[in-house]
Design an enzyme around this catalytic site. Structure first.
Site, short mmCIF file in Angstrom:
data_model
loop_
_atom_site.label_atom_id
_atom_site.label_comp_id
_atom_site.label_asym_id
_atom_site.label_seq_id
_atom_site.Cartn_x
_atom_site.Cartn_y
_atom_site.Cartn_z
N ASN A 10 0.87 -1.18 0.00
CA ASN A 10 0.00 0.00 0.00
C ASN A 10 0.91 1.23 0.00
OD1 ASN A 10 -1.78 2.06 0.54
ND2 ASN A 10 -2.34 1.36 2.59
N LYS A 12 0.14 4.28 -0.27
CA LYS A 12 -0.46 5.48 0.36
C LYS A 12 -0.18 6.70 -0.51
CE LYS A 12 -0.12 3.19 4.78
NZ LYS A 12 -0.01 3.26 6.23
N HIS A 96 -9.47 1.14 4.89
CA HIS A 96 -8.19 1.36 5.57
C HIS A 96 -8.39 2.32 6.74
CE1 HIS A 96 -4.09 2.58 6.41
NE2 HIS A 96 -3.73 1.44 5.85
N GLU A 98 -6.77 4.73 7.80
CA GLU A 98 -6.55 6.15 7.51
C GLU A 98 -7.78 6.76 6.84
OE1 GLU A 98 -2.79 5.57 5.56
OE2 GLU A 98 -1.95 4.97 7.49
N GLU A 163 -5.35 -5.11 10.51
CA GLU A 163 -4.31 -4.09 10.74
C GLU A 163 -4.62 -3.32 12.03
OE1 GLU A 163 -2.27 -2.75 6.89
OE2 GLU A 163 -4.15 -1.66 6.98
N GLY A 169 2.67 1.91 10.91
CA GLY A 169 3.72 2.94 10.83
C GLY A 169 4.43 3.21 12.14
N SER A 204 3.36 -2.43 10.30
CA SER A 204 4.79 -2.54 10.57
C SER A 204 5.40 -3.89 10.16
CB SER A 204 5.10 -2.26 12.03
OG SER A 204 4.78 -0.91 12.35
N GLY A 225 2.90 -1.29 4.23
CA GLY A 225 2.95 0.14 3.92
C GLY A 225 4.38 0.57 3.63
P1 PGA Z 1 2.94 0.11 7.61
O1 PGA Z 1 1.46 0.36 7.02
O2 PGA Z 1 3.42 -1.18 6.99
O3 PGA Z 1 3.73 1.30 7.18
O4 PGA Z 1 2.80 -0.01 9.09
C1 PGA Z 1 0.57 -0.70 6.80
C2 PGA Z 1 -0.73 -0.18 6.25
O5 PGA Z 1 -1.19 0.90 6.65
O6 PGA Z 1 -1.34 -0.84 5.38
#
Ligand code: PGA
Length: 242
Positions: A10, A12, A96, A98, A163, A169, A204, A225
């Site tokens: 992803n 983003k 997601h 976000e 998630e 993140g 992560s 991510g």
């Molecule tokens: P990350 O994000 O791997 O940077 O923690 C994962 C995601 O939001 O899909």
């Protein structure tokens, strides 16, 4: 034969330029060899066509889609399921954290989005996860069940991505045991809804933890991510799930 696992990047709101997106897409095409899992990336809408044109051996999907219309209409700024299907998108991410957090997307909007994706035969990567406060209050399973309830009645292809919001993140992850327990619970809830779907873990995922996650029979793949923006890291994760 083992069922297929999935590693989906992803991107983003990254990278900053078309040239960088092209480079990532090209490098992945060239260096992705010997993977036995299904690989995919989700660039921004603006880079989708470009990345799709470079992608020889992996899926390219979208990070979101419009809820007001599944086709066309007076919806300024939106991108619909029809447009994504016409472009040849292989999947769409829906729900997601976000989007839930910054765009207040709740069950009603998510239900509309899922229906539009389904109408266009777009496989859905549906994200669920608890916040830190919900985790601390031991509400994880109840929160996930509530979030999964919008999938009731779904006919098309769906992949679920677990998630935890607090793991995205941050460099933090639940323990392998916790993830396995949650994934088993998700599979049971899906089965109660009449669904069978792969359950991916996200939050992560990196080169360091991917071998442990990839070896687990309970983890059907990863939604990645930050680490998906560095091709060597992404390839290591793919290898761990192959
Ligand atoms: P990350 O994000 O791997 O940077 O923690 C994962 C995601 O939001 O899909």
């Amino acid at each position: 034969m083992q069922p297929t696992k999935y590693v989906i990047g992803n991107w983003k709101l990254n990278p900053a330029t078309r040239a960088q997106a092209q480079k990532l897409a090209e490098e992945l095409s060239l260096q992705l060899t010997g993977a036995t899992c299904q690989v995919g990336v989700a660039p921004t809408f603006v880079h989708l066509d470009l990345v799709k044109s470079q992608a020889k051996n992996y899926w390219v999907g979208a990070q979101d889609l419009a809820h007001k219309s599944g086709e066309t209409g007076a919806f300024t700024g939106d991108v619909s399921a029809q447009l994504l299907a016409d472009l040849g998108a292989d999947f769409v991410i829906i729900g997601h954290s976000e989007r839930r957090q910054y765009h207040a997307e709740g069950p009603e909007i998510l239900t509309q989005k899922i229906a539009h994706a389904q109408a266009q035969n777009l496989p859905v990567v549906f994200c669920i996860g608890e916040t830190q406060a919900q985790y601390d209050a031991k509400q994880t399973l109840a929160v996930l069940d509530e979030q999964l309830s919008v999938l009731a009645g779904l006919q098309g292809d769906v992949l679920v991505a677990y998630e935890p919001v607090w793991a995205i993140g941050t460099g933090l992850t639940p323990s392998l045991g916790e993830i396995e327990q949650v994934h088993q619970h998700i599979k049971n809830t899906l089965s109660d809804l009449g669904l069978v779907a792969p359950v991916l873990y996200g939050g992560s995922v990196n080169e360091g933890n991917a071998p442990e996650f990839g070896a687990s029979a309970f983890i059907d793949g990863a939604l990645v991510g930050g680490a998906s923006l560095k091709i060597p890291s992404f390839l290591s994760i793919i290898k761990a799930f192959s």
